[in-house]
Design an enzyme around this catalytic site. Structure first.
Site, PDB file in Angstrom:
ATOM      1  N   LYS A 147       0.860  -1.195   0.000  1.00 47.54           N
ATOM      2  CA  LYS A 147       0.000   0.000   0.000  1.00 47.54           C
ATOM      3  C   LYS A 147       0.891   1.237   0.000  1.00 47.54           C
ATOM      4  O   LYS A 147       1.780   1.370   0.834  1.00 47.54           O
ATOM      5  CB  LYS A 147      -0.894   0.013   1.241  1.00 47.54           C
ATOM      6  CG  LYS A 147      -1.697   1.301   1.427  1.00 47.54           C
ATOM      7  CD  LYS A 147      -2.369   1.336   2.782  1.00 47.54           C
ATOM      8  CE  LYS A 147      -1.377   1.419   3.921  1.00 47.54           C
ATOM      9  NZ  LYS A 147      -0.642   2.730   3.952  1.00 47.54           N
ATOM     10  N   PRO A 180       9.952  -5.068   3.501  1.00 48.57           N
ATOM     11  CA  PRO A 180      10.497  -4.753   4.827  1.00 48.57           C
ATOM     12  C   PRO A 180       9.380  -4.476   5.824  1.00 48.57           C
ATOM     13  O   PRO A 180       8.303  -3.994   5.453  1.00 48.57           O
ATOM     14  CB  PRO A 180      11.351  -3.503   4.569  1.00 48.57           C
ATOM     15  CG  PRO A 180      10.851  -2.926   3.293  1.00 48.57           C
ATOM     16  CD  PRO A 180      10.338  -4.068   2.489  1.00 48.57           C
ATOM     17  N   SER A 236       7.506  -0.328   7.671  1.00 55.35           N
ATOM     18  CA  SER A 236       8.112   0.499   6.623  1.00 55.35           C
ATOM     19  C   SER A 236       7.143   1.458   5.947  1.00 55.35           C
ATOM     20  O   SER A 236       7.499   2.098   4.956  1.00 55.35           O
ATOM     21  CB  SER A 236       8.743  -0.412   5.562  1.00 55.35           C
ATOM     22  OG  SER A 236       7.789  -1.295   5.016  1.00 55.35           O
ATOM     23  N   ILE A 290       4.362   0.883   4.211  1.00 52.90           N
ATOM     24  CA  ILE A 290       3.695   0.444   2.985  1.00 52.90           C
ATOM     25  C   ILE A 290       2.689  -0.677   3.274  1.00 52.90           C
ATOM     26  O   ILE A 290       2.354  -1.455   2.384  1.00 52.90           O
ATOM     27  CB  ILE A 290       4.704   0.018   1.901  1.00 52.90           C
ATOM     28  CG1 ILE A 290       5.733  -0.989   2.449  1.00 52.90           C
ATOM     29  CG2 ILE A 290       5.392   1.235   1.303  1.00 52.90           C
ATOM     30  CD1 ILE A 290       6.698  -1.505   1.392  1.00 52.90           C
ATOM     31  N   GLY A 291       2.241  -0.741   4.509  1.00 53.38           N
ATOM     32  CA  GLY A 291       1.130  -1.617   4.863  1.00 53.38           C
ATOM     33  C   GLY A 291       1.383  -3.093   4.704  1.00 53.38           C
ATOM     34  O   GLY A 291       0.442  -3.859   4.460  1.00 53.38           O
ATOM     35  N   GLY A 312       2.146  -5.608   6.835  1.00 59.50           N
ATOM     36  CA  GLY A 312       1.414  -6.455   7.767  1.00 59.50           C
ATOM     37  C   GLY A 312      -0.083  -6.413   7.530  1.00 59.50           C
ATOM     38  O   GLY A 312      -0.773  -7.436   7.610  1.00 59.50           O
ATOM     39  N   ALA A 326      -1.569  -5.728   4.636  1.00 55.92           N
ATOM     40  CA  ALA A 326      -1.839  -6.444   3.388  1.00 55.92           C
ATOM     41  C   ALA A 326      -1.784  -7.947   3.612  1.00 55.92           C
ATOM     42  O   ALA A 326      -2.582  -8.704   3.039  1.00 55.92           O
ATOM     43  CB  ALA A 326      -0.838  -6.022   2.318  1.00 55.92           C
ATOM     44  N   ASP A 368      -5.554  -0.041   8.427  1.00 54.57           N
ATOM     45  CA  ASP A 368      -5.284  -0.137   6.991  1.00 54.57           C
ATOM     46  C   ASP A 368      -5.871  -1.391   6.337  1.00 54.57           C
ATOM     47  O   ASP A 368      -5.870  -1.504   5.106  1.00 54.57           O
ATOM     48  CB  ASP A 368      -3.773  -0.125   6.734  1.00 54.57           C
ATOM     49  CG  ASP A 368      -3.159   1.253   6.901  1.00 54.57           C
ATOM     50  OD1 ASP A 368      -3.908   2.244   6.842  1.00 54.57           O
ATOM     51  OD2 ASP A 368      -1.933   1.335   7.085  1.00 54.57           O
TER      52      ASP A 368
END
Length: 287
Positions: free
Chosen positions: A10, A97, A100, A102-103, A105, A107, A139
């Site tokens: 994300k 990573p 970080s 970008i979601g 976990g 996702a 998220d």
């Protein structure tokens, strides 16, 4: 039966903090897209619930408290919602990573809800899945949707958006994990809650909208991890880079490029100059 799902990263192309709630959470307004590639989750029927973690960032995730792993928490929440004792062996290939911005976990948890809903034959609808996900993480409903959207509130208000052209994106993380609560703690609030960009209107995502946006969490994250500023500067000076910004609460940054060729050249440069950084070329397809 063995099922698998890609948990796409994300990306918060813009992120505006619009308020702080009585429960301590912040209201946000964010333009969100989901890039190609990411973690891979597979599931097969089993008597009990178990999770195997592989991939380049497996060791980082294994250091975390297993009871807080979002994949297993999502699986247990779905068991409760579906009133089932069915199990599954889950395998997570961790390619993104952790911590970080970008979601990753979230996702992964969304992928677990979708896979297990199918594997167990529960037939739980999208709205109920989103409610289950929201109870686990703000998220997750957006990650369940997985398409360009405007996210408001704490992640519970989602409006689909039109993306009329592909986005060519580089994700760059300097191998620095950042705590989201610490970033919000460092946010200058309430004296300077909003640095001035207007609320988003309409249902079409345009270059002008993206270029006028900002990320309110970028400066507090840089204060905690100055290397983020270095990453952004390296992206901004690359030919063809139209926007360089941090995603979410960091430390992953993204560069939006005009075309695949300029993106490839930037990838080669960054990998040669900063071999320890995580550099991930990807794209978002139009809707």
């Amino acid at each position: 039966m063995n099922l698998s799902e890609v948990a796409n990263p994300k990306i918060n192309l813009t992120l505006r903090v619009t308020g702080r709630r009585d429960d301590g959470y912040h209201d946000l307004e964010s333009l969100v897209v989901f890039a190609e590639g990411g973690d891979q989750l597979s599931a097969e029927a089993a008597d009990d619930l178990s999770l195997e973690i592989t991939g380049p960032f497996a060791d980082d995730l294994k250091k975390e408290d297993p009871s807080q792993n979002l994949v297993l928490r999502a699986a247990k929440a779905l068991q409760a919602a579906g009133n089932t004792s069915k199990g599954a062996h889950l395998t997570l290939q961790k390619n993104l990573p952790i911590a970080s911005g970008i979601g990753g976990g979230s996702a992964d948890a969304a992928a677990a809800l979708k896979l297990l809903n199918q594997l167990w034959g529960l037939k739980i609808g999208d709205e109920e899945l989103a409610d289950i996900g929201l109870a686990l993480g703000a998220d997750i409903p957006a990650c369940l949707y997985g398409q360009p959207l405007l996210m408001r509130g704490i992640g519970d208000q989602l409006t689909p958006l039109l993306l009329n052209a592909p986005l060519h994106i580089i994700l760059v993380n300097p191998r620095k994990a950042i705590s989201t609560p610490e970033v919000f703690k460092a946010l200058d609030w309430p004296e300077n809650p909003n640095p001035g960009h207007p609320p988003f209107e309409g249902v079409e995502m345009t270059w002008q909208t993206l270029m006028e946006g900002t990320n309110d969490l970028q400066e507090p994250a840089i204060a905690l991890a100055p290397v983020i500023h270095q990453v952004l500067e390296k992206l901004r000076v690359r030919p063809g880079c139209r926007i360089a910004r941090m995603s979410g609460s960091g430390a992953t940054c993204f560069g939006l490029f005009e075309d695949p060729k300029s993106l490839e050249e930037a990838v080669d440069f960054l990998k040669s100059q900063h071999p320890t950084w995580w550099v991930f070329p990807t794209a978002v397809q139009p809707t």
